[in-house]
Scaffold this motif. Structure first.
Motif, PDB file in Angstrom:
ATOM      1  N   ALA A  38       0.831  -1.210   0.000  1.00 13.54           N
ATOM      2  CA  ALA A  38       0.000   0.000   0.000  1.00 13.54           C
ATOM      3  C   ALA A  38       0.859   1.251   0.000  1.00 13.54           C
ATOM      4  O   ALA A  38       0.563   2.240  -0.696  1.00 13.54           O
ATOM      5  N   ALA A  43      -1.449   4.369  -0.814  1.00  7.93           N
ATOM      6  CA  ALA A  43      -2.849   4.079  -0.499  1.00  7.93           C
ATOM      7  C   ALA A  43      -2.931   3.388   0.851  1.00  7.93           C
ATOM      8  O   ALA A  43      -1.916   3.031   1.458  1.00  7.93           O
ATOM      9  N   ARG A  45      -3.952   0.238   3.389  1.00  9.41           N
ATOM     10  CA  ARG A  45      -3.835  -1.221   3.277  1.00  9.41           C
ATOM     11  C   ARG A  45      -5.134  -1.836   2.781  1.00  9.41           C
ATOM     12  O   ARG A  45      -5.132  -2.832   2.043  1.00  9.41           O
ATOM     13  N   THR A  46      -6.262  -1.249   3.177  1.00  9.76           N
ATOM     14  CA  THR A  46      -7.558  -1.785   2.747  1.00  9.76           C
ATOM     15  C   THR A  46      -7.705  -1.728   1.222  1.00  9.76           C
ATOM     16  O   THR A  46      -8.446  -2.538   0.642  1.00  9.76           O
ATOM     17  N   THR A  47      -7.013  -0.803   0.575  1.00 10.49           N
ATOM     18  CA  THR A  47      -7.059  -0.728  -0.889  1.00 10.49           C
ATOM     19  C   THR A  47      -6.395  -1.962  -1.497  1.00 10.49           C
ATOM     20  O   THR A  47      -6.911  -2.553  -2.460  1.00 10.49           O
ATOM     21  N   ALA A  50      -8.679  -4.920  -1.099  1.00 14.27           N
ATOM     22  CA  ALA A  50      -9.769  -4.902  -2.076  1.00 14.27           C
ATOM     23  C   ALA A  50      -9.276  -5.300  -3.465  1.00 14.27           C
ATOM     24  O   ALA A  50      -9.960  -6.032  -4.190  1.00 14.27           O
ATOM     25  N   ILE A  51      -8.077  -4.825  -3.841  1.00 14.89           N
ATOM     26  CA  ILE A  51      -7.526  -5.170  -5.153  1.00 14.89           C
ATOM     27  C   ILE A  51      -7.258  -6.665  -5.234  1.00 14.89           C
ATOM     28  O   ILE A  51      -7.609  -7.335  -6.210  1.00 14.89           O
ATOM     29  N   ARG A  56     -11.885  -4.281  -6.250  1.00 14.44           N
ATOM     30  CA  ARG A  56     -11.539  -2.927  -6.709  1.00 14.44           C
ATOM     31  C   ARG A  56     -10.568  -3.050  -7.876  1.00 14.44           C
ATOM     32  O   ARG A  56      -9.550  -3.717  -7.769  1.00 14.44           O
ATOM     33  N   ILE A  58      -7.679  -2.291 -10.345  1.00 15.49           N
ATOM     34  CA  ILE A  58      -6.420  -1.570 -10.192  1.00 15.49           C
ATOM     35  C   ILE A  58      -6.198  -0.638 -11.375  1.00 15.49           C
ATOM     36  O   ILE A  58      -6.554  -0.966 -12.521  1.00 15.49           O
ATOM     37  N   GLU A  62      -0.914   2.256 -10.755  1.00 13.14           N
ATOM     38  CA  GLU A  62      -0.760   1.476  -9.531  1.00 13.14           C
ATOM     39  C   GLU A  62      -0.138   0.115  -9.854  1.00 13.14           C
ATOM     40  O   GLU A  62       0.736  -0.370  -9.135  1.00 13.14           O
TER      41      GLU A  62
END
Length: 400
Positions: A38, A43, A45-47, A50-51, A56, A58, A62
């Motif tokens: 992250a 971003a 860590r939750t991003t 999700a990826i 989510r 990408i 990124e």
């Protein structure tokens, strides 16, 4: 621009869940946490969570940053035919895997399997598996089961009472196991792993003598027979303390030197003799393609020689190579598995690489990176591809 739009057409685009899974495998192989990943893209860590879960999509910038952090490329993540395996983390969970040599070997095995499967996908071919049934280790006398399983497998591959002269071909061509022979750290004899997609995979040390390499190959084969889902690393001076390791060690001896064949050959060679001599050991070891120590230990186990026979020979000058030459003469070298690969690739993988190169799916440079070779080694693998093609055109037309 998102990562999906970088592919050629929607039908070719990987799904978000598959891209996320590939990123997770690459992150774990690089030994990075989700928090560290992250931070690489600025971003939370939750991003990353999700990826990786495919919830989510990408973005391309990124993806490029994460690929750099994971020591790979965005193209390798997105390529449709590419395969992403997670064998490295599985090996790392083994107690021995904190060792740097094991870490390197497990990463190499992972990369070679990935390369072979990618070439198969690009060419639209599949590896034929001829796996024998799995034989879980049962309660009771482990020696009896190991010997029975070893004999069943010899029958399965049609070995009869003969010696095992080329374990790589048995594993690769007869059983359909992915097997590679590369130069490894001296303490690492072999690795075994099973993956649902790739199947059974073995890596052996090309630096070891032919007899040792054969023993390692059969030892890993024993794990494939008995504990298929458990990754295994065979290191130098393995203590064989667990039940699984004892089974593999006994299976190895029984497969390479089956008791009935050893007893029969022993009776033939020692007929009319009153004492076991170095000459007998040399003939027997050569007949079964094993080391002289392995042969004596097997004779002790079968009660054809007294316990401590090998130790006696060792304390009285041993059984030397010079003595073996005096008995056997100058024999041609056995076909060494290290020569089969010469630090390069096994025959089937070489054919895949040549075909992919001839079809211009991959350049020399791409194959070098894929197969972990330098340019000179790749040219050795590709050498003769044009001759093969012309011969095939003239002599071996295949009907489909």
């Amino acid at each position: 621009m998102d990562a999906g739009k970088s592919m050629n057409g929607n039908s070719e685009r990987l799904g978000d869940a598959e891209i996320g899974e590939r990123l997770r495998i690459a992150r774990e192989a690089a030994k990075l946490t989700q928090a560290e990943a992250a931070a690489a893209i600025g971003a939370a860590r939750t991003t990353i969570v999700a990826i990786e879960q495919g919830k989510r999509r990408i973005q391309i910038d990124e993806l490029q940053k994460l690929a750099t952090s994971y020591r790979t490329s965005a193209n390798a993540i997105l390529r449709k035919e590419a395969v992403h395996l997670d064998m490295v983390p599985r090996f790392r969970k083994l107690s021995e895997s904190s060792d740097h040599a094991v870490e390197q070997a497990s990463r190499l095995l992972n990369d070679l399997v990935r390369a072979e499967v990618e070439l198969e996908n690009a060419l639209g071919v599949a590896r034929t598996r001829n796996y024998p049934p799995e034989r879980p280790i049962l309660p009771g006398d482990i020696r009896i089961q190991a010997e029975q399983d070893a004999q069943e497998l010899r029958d399965w591959v049609g070995l009869g009472p003969g010696p095992v002269t080329d374990i790589v071909s048995i594993l690769d061509l007869q059983l359909g196991i992915r097997v590679y022979v590369r130069r490894l750290d001296g303490k690492v004899a072999g690795l075994f792993a099973y993956d649902d997609a790739a199947g059974a995979c073995i890596l052996l040390n090309a630096n070891h003598p032919h007899e040792r390499l054969t023993q390692s190959g059969v030892h890993e084969l024993a794990h494939f027979i008995s504990t298929r889902r458990q990754p295994e690393v065979l290191t130098d001076d393995e203590p064989f303390v667990s039940r699984e390791e004892r089974y593999a060690n006994i299976f190895q001896r029984c497969f390479l030197t089956p008791s009935r064949a050893v007893r029969q050959r022993f009776a033939e060679i020692t007929a009319g003799q009153s004492h076991l001599t170095r000459r007998h050991i040399i003939f027997l070891a050569h007949a079964f393609g094993v080391s002289r120590e392995a042969m004596v230990r097997r004779l002790e186990e079968l009660k054809l020689a007294k316990d401590g026979t090998w130790d006696w020979f060792q304390s009285h000058g041993g059984i030397t190579d010079e003595q073996a030459r005096e008995v056997l003469g100058e024999l041609p070298a056995r076909p060494s598995s290290s020569v089969l690969a010469r630090g390069l690739v096994p025959p089937r993988l070489a054919l895949l690489a040549r075909e992919a190169w001839k079809k211009q799916f991959y350049s020399e440079g791409q194959l070098a990176r894929l197969l972990q070779l330098d340019r000179h080694e790749v040219r050795e693998v590709l050498d003769g591809a044009d001759i093969e093609e012309s011969e095939a055109d003239e002599l071996f037309k295949l009907s489909h």
